[in-house]
Scaffold this motif. Structure first.
Motif, PDB file in Angstrom:
ATOM      1  N   SER A  85      37.834  37.656  28.692  1.00 32.26           N
ATOM      2  CA  SER A  85      37.373  38.493  29.780  1.00 32.26           C
ATOM      3  C   SER A  85      36.105  39.266  29.433  1.00 32.26           C
ATOM      4  O   SER A  85      36.149  40.320  28.823  1.00 32.26           O
ATOM      5  CB  SER A  85      38.479  39.435  30.209  1.00 32.26           C
ATOM      6  OG  SER A  85      38.136  39.951  31.455  1.00 32.26           O
ATOM      7  N   ASN A  86      34.987  38.656  29.806  1.00 29.96           N
ATOM      8  CA  ASN A  86      33.736  39.372  29.643  1.00 29.96           C
ATOM      9  C   ASN A  86      33.301  39.872  31.023  1.00 29.96           C
ATOM     10  O   ASN A  86      32.167  40.194  31.265  1.00 29.96           O
ATOM     11  CB  ASN A  86      32.653  38.462  29.045  1.00 29.96           C
ATOM     12  CG  ASN A  86      32.540  37.169  29.813  1.00 29.96           C
ATOM     13  OD1 ASN A  86      33.216  36.998  30.822  1.00 29.96           O
ATOM     14  ND2 ASN A  86      31.701  36.277  29.356  1.00 29.96           N
ATOM     15  N   ASP A  87      34.276  39.900  31.917  1.00 33.44           N
ATOM     16  CA  ASP A  87      33.965  40.264  33.289  1.00 33.44           C
ATOM     17  C   ASP A  87      34.031  41.759  33.493  1.00 33.44           C
ATOM     18  O   ASP A  87      34.431  42.512  32.630  1.00 33.44           O
ATOM     19  CB  ASP A  87      34.986  39.631  34.236  1.00 33.44           C
ATOM     20  CG  ASP A  87      35.042  38.134  34.078  1.00 33.44           C
ATOM     21  OD1 ASP A  87      34.012  37.566  33.740  1.00 33.44           O
ATOM     22  OD2 ASP A  87      36.114  37.577  34.282  1.00 33.44           O
ATOM     23  N   SER A  88      33.671  42.122  34.696  1.00 35.56           N
ATOM     24  CA  SER A  88      33.791  43.505  35.097  1.00 35.56           C
ATOM     25  C   SER A  88      35.277  43.874  35.153  1.00 35.56           C
ATOM     26  O   SER A  88      36.142  43.009  35.131  1.00 35.56           O
ATOM     27  CB  SER A  88      33.207  43.640  36.493  1.00 35.56           C
ATOM     28  OG  SER A  88      33.940  42.806  37.361  1.00 35.56           O
ATOM     29  N   ASP A  89      35.541  45.175  35.238  1.00 35.99           N
ATOM     30  CA  ASP A  89      36.919  45.644  35.288  1.00 35.99           C
ATOM     31  C   ASP A  89      37.700  45.000  36.412  1.00 35.99           C
ATOM     32  O   ASP A  89      38.893  44.774  36.314  1.00 35.99           O
ATOM     33  CB  ASP A  89      36.941  47.159  35.524  1.00 35.99           C
ATOM     34  CG  ASP A  89      36.729  47.882  34.209  1.00 35.99           C
ATOM     35  OD1 ASP A  89      36.619  47.175  33.179  1.00 35.99           O
ATOM     36  OD2 ASP A  89      36.661  49.121  34.213  1.00 35.99           O
ATOM     37  N   SER A  90      36.998  44.674  37.504  1.00 35.13           N
ATOM     38  CA  SER A  90      37.692  44.180  38.685  1.00 35.13           C
ATOM     39  C   SER A  90      38.416  42.867  38.424  1.00 35.13           C
ATOM     40  O   SER A  90      39.353  42.523  39.113  1.00 35.13           O
ATOM     41  CB  SER A  90      36.714  44.037  39.847  1.00 35.13           C
ATOM     42  OG  SER A  90      35.937  42.895  39.690  1.00 35.13           O
ATOM     43  N   VAL A 197      35.536  44.650  43.617  1.00 30.21           N
ATOM     44  CA  VAL A 197      36.803  44.458  44.324  1.00 30.21           C
ATOM     45  C   VAL A 197      37.934  44.628  43.309  1.00 30.21           C
ATOM     46  O   VAL A 197      37.918  44.016  42.245  1.00 30.21           O
ATOM     47  CB  VAL A 197      36.885  43.054  44.977  1.00 30.21           C
ATOM     48  CG1 VAL A 197      38.234  42.861  45.652  1.00 30.21           C
ATOM     49  CG2 VAL A 197      35.772  42.878  45.993  1.00 30.21           C
ATOM     50  N   GLU A 198      38.886  45.469  43.663  1.00 32.28           N
ATOM     51  CA  GLU A 198      39.980  45.708  42.721  1.00 32.28           C
ATOM     52  C   GLU A 198      41.083  44.679  42.946  1.00 32.28           C
ATOM     53  O   GLU A 198      41.979  44.882  43.753  1.00 32.28           O
ATOM     54  CB  GLU A 198      40.516  47.122  42.938  1.00 32.28           C
ATOM     55  CG  GLU A 198      41.223  47.648  41.718  1.00 32.28           C
ATOM     56  CD  GLU A 198      41.519  49.129  41.862  1.00 32.28           C
ATOM     57  OE1 GLU A 198      40.574  49.920  41.734  1.00 32.28           O
ATOM     58  OE2 GLU A 198      42.666  49.458  42.146  1.00 32.28           O
ATOM     59  N   TRP A 199      40.989  43.575  42.228  1.00 31.25           N
ATOM     60  CA  TRP A 199      41.944  42.485  42.438  1.00 31.25           C
ATOM     61  C   TRP A 199      43.307  42.786  41.829  1.00 31.25           C
ATOM     62  O   TRP A 199      44.312  42.240  42.249  1.00 31.25           O
ATOM     63  CB  TRP A 199      41.406  41.179  41.836  1.00 31.25           C
ATOM     64  CG  TRP A 199      40.232  40.636  42.582  1.00 31.25           C
ATOM     65  CD1 TRP A 199      38.931  40.665  42.185  1.00 31.25           C
ATOM     66  CD2 TRP A 199      40.237  39.994  43.867  1.00 31.25           C
ATOM     67  NE1 TRP A 199      38.129  40.081  43.138  1.00 31.25           N
ATOM     68  CE2 TRP A 199      38.913  39.666  44.173  1.00 31.25           C
ATOM     69  CE3 TRP A 199      41.239  39.663  44.780  1.00 31.25           C
ATOM     70  CZ2 TRP A 199      38.554  39.025  45.356  1.00 31.25           C
ATOM     71  CZ3 TRP A 199      40.893  39.032  45.960  1.00 31.25           C
ATOM     72  CH2 TRP A 199      39.564  38.716  46.240  1.00 31.25           C
ATOM     73  N   GLY A 200      43.317  43.614  40.786  1.00 32.22           N
ATOM     74  CA  GLY A 200      44.579  43.867  40.088  1.00 32.22           C
ATOM     75  C   GLY A 200      45.009  42.636  39.324  1.00 32.22           C
ATOM     76  O   GLY A 200      44.165  41.840  38.898  1.00 32.22           O
ATOM     77  N   GLU A 201      46.321  42.457  39.199  1.00 29.46           N
ATOM     78  CA  GLU A 201      46.823  41.335  38.414  1.00 29.46           C
ATOM     79  C   GLU A 201      46.950  40.078  39.284  1.00 29.46           C
ATOM     80  O   GLU A 201      47.629  40.113  40.308  1.00 29.46           O
ATOM     81  CB  GLU A 201      48.204  41.697  37.897  1.00 29.46           C
ATOM     82  CG  GLU A 201      48.372  41.373  36.435  1.00 29.46           C
ATOM     83  CD  GLU A 201      49.719  41.827  35.944  1.00 29.46           C
ATOM     84  OE1 GLU A 201      50.659  41.025  36.061  1.00 29.46           O
ATOM     85  OE2 GLU A 201      49.814  42.982  35.506  1.00 29.46           O
TER      86      GLU A 201
END
Ligand code: ADP
Length: 436
Positions: A85-90, A197-201
């Protein structure tokens, strides 16, 4: 007492049908503990919800139970975390991100993306669907959503909850107003959508890409790490030149092609169960020529053109989802080890990890190119004349394409050669068998 080696030996009889290696060699067996006559271990598969899961478990249980001194076997099935995961927090809790793409519009890409989202949700996965088409968002129409319920919290957009799935579309943000945007604005919006966008799990996030391979695709591939792209096409628009171009373009923006879905491939008429392939029978040419598999043929069916708010699973969709999960797993397992390809003045040397290098003469390799310029698309006849290939032909650049092929740019100016690894292996076997 039973020994660790005995257990591993027994388990090594189980071969992964996709990866063609046994599950011990593949490193799937973890946390092996022997406690008297009780044995416990986990089998870590390459992808969450692999359809082969139950087969592996039953087989492993049977083989280990057969060993002397074993009474109880406890197996936990797990899946590898593939995405670094080098992605944003989302996106940090999203296990897999799959782009659903097409070279052209109108081939059913959004329909396939929606089908996948619904089918994966049916199978119990946590699913998200992101519609990135700014100019023609289709998610609201596909699901009959008239009113979006997008809320903002701490600078993050909360996706719409739709029957347990999470949805996000430009259509929710834009409403009916037409999107009049220029290049840089588009990239900015896309980036914002991908990072805020807050995708969560989620187990799987499907991204419905706009058709083609331009700025938006590039922005997406540069902003987040994708597992790969599923390419949707139709037989009528399935020009090999287009598909090859599409594959190469996705690879250039570092998106491996996971497979092809051929939509509207056939129809089943009312009076018989026969599958009528309107544009010609199923062919394996994509696999033979480019090493990329067609993972599903989907019929033309008016039910498929209906909104998805009353989605009902069927065997074709279920098989499509299973095939995709297996492709993701295959890709993840092999992605780390593409062969080393050395371009020499007279030959190409290919070395797969842990294997003896194989060699193919440049002229022979150039001559066996199966691209649409070298082989007639419809008749399958070779159009490239061997005598036209310069004697001093050599490769100028080799680009690995995911885990299935390598593209070579030749000194005669030919840039569309794609060689599936299985073709290279077959060619080198012929070369080394023939008397020198
Ligand atoms: P794209 O996203 O590639 O532009 P869409 O998914 O919007 O294409 O599909 C184009 C049209 O074709 C839509 O009206 C859709 O309902 C219809 N369609 C897609 N797949 C099928 C199918 N297998 N059978 C019948 N109609 C289909």
């Amino acid at each position: 007492m039973v020994q660790k080696e005995d257990i591993l030996k027994a388990l090594s009889q189980i071969e992964d049908p996709d990866l063609h290696k046994d599950i011990v060699t593949l490193g799937f067996i973890k946390e092996l503990v022997i406690d008297g006559s009780s044995v416990s271990f986990s089998i870590e598969l390459t992808t969450a919800g692999c359809p082969l899961k139950n087969m592996f478990k039953t087989e492993a249980e049977r083989l280990v139970k057969e060993l002397d001194g074993v009474e109880k076997v406890h197996i936990v099935m797990t899946a590898r975390q593939n995405r670094i995961s080098n992605d944003s927090d989302s996106l940090k809790n999203v296990k897999h991100v799959i782009a659903v793409a097409s070279a052209k519009g109108g081939v059913g890409k959004s329909t396939v993306a929606a089908t996948l989202a619904c089918e994966f949700a049916e199978k119990g996965f946590k699913v998200g669907l992101l519609d990135t088409d700014l100019f023609g968002p289709s998610l609201p129409t596909l699901f009959n959503i008239r009113e979006s319920k997008i809320v903002q919290r701490d600078n993050m957009l909360i996706p719409m909850d739709y029957k347990g799935m999470k949805f996000m579309s430009f259509g929710f943000l834009l409403g009916d107003s037409p999107a009049i945007m220029r290049g840089p604005m588009v990239s900015g919006y896309i980036q914002q959508l991908l990072t805020t966008v807050e995708w969560g799990e989620l187990d799987y996030l499907f991204i419905d890409m706009p058709p083609g391979t331009g700025d938006i695709q590039l922005t997406i591939s540069q902003t987040i790490k994708l597992d790969g792209a599923l390419i949707v096409t139709t037989r009528s628009s399935l020009s090999l030149v287009d598909v090859a171009r599409g594959i190469l373009m996705f690879e250039k923006v570092q998106i491996p092609a996971l497979g092809v879905v051929e939509n509207m491939a056939y129809f089943v008429c009312d009076n018989c169960d026969k599958e009528h392939y309107i544009f010609g029978e199923k062919k394996s040419e994509l696999s033979d020529r480019f090493g990329i598999e067609t993972i599903a043929h989907i019929p033309v069916d008016s039910n498929r053109a209906k909104p998805f708010d009353k989605y009902e699973s069927n065997s074709i969709n279920s098989d499509l989802a299973d095939s995709l999960i297996r492709q993701v797993g295959k890709n993840a397992a092999a992605a780390t080890t593409p062969p080393d390809v050395k371009l020499m003045t007279d030959r190409v040397i290919i070395t797969w990890e842990g294997e003896t290098p194989v060699e193919i003469e440049n002229k022979e390799l150039r001559d066996s190119c199966k691209c649409a310029l070298c082989v007639d698309e419809y008749s399958g006849e070779k159009t490239l004349k061997t005598e036209d290939i310069p004697e001093d032909i050599h490769g100028q650049e080799a680009v690995p394409l995911g885990n299935y092929a390598v593209s070579i740019q030749w000194s005669d100016g030919h840039t569309s050669s794609i060689y599936p690894y299985k073709t290279l292996k077959a060619l080198s076997a012929v070369t080394s068998d023939s008397p020198s």
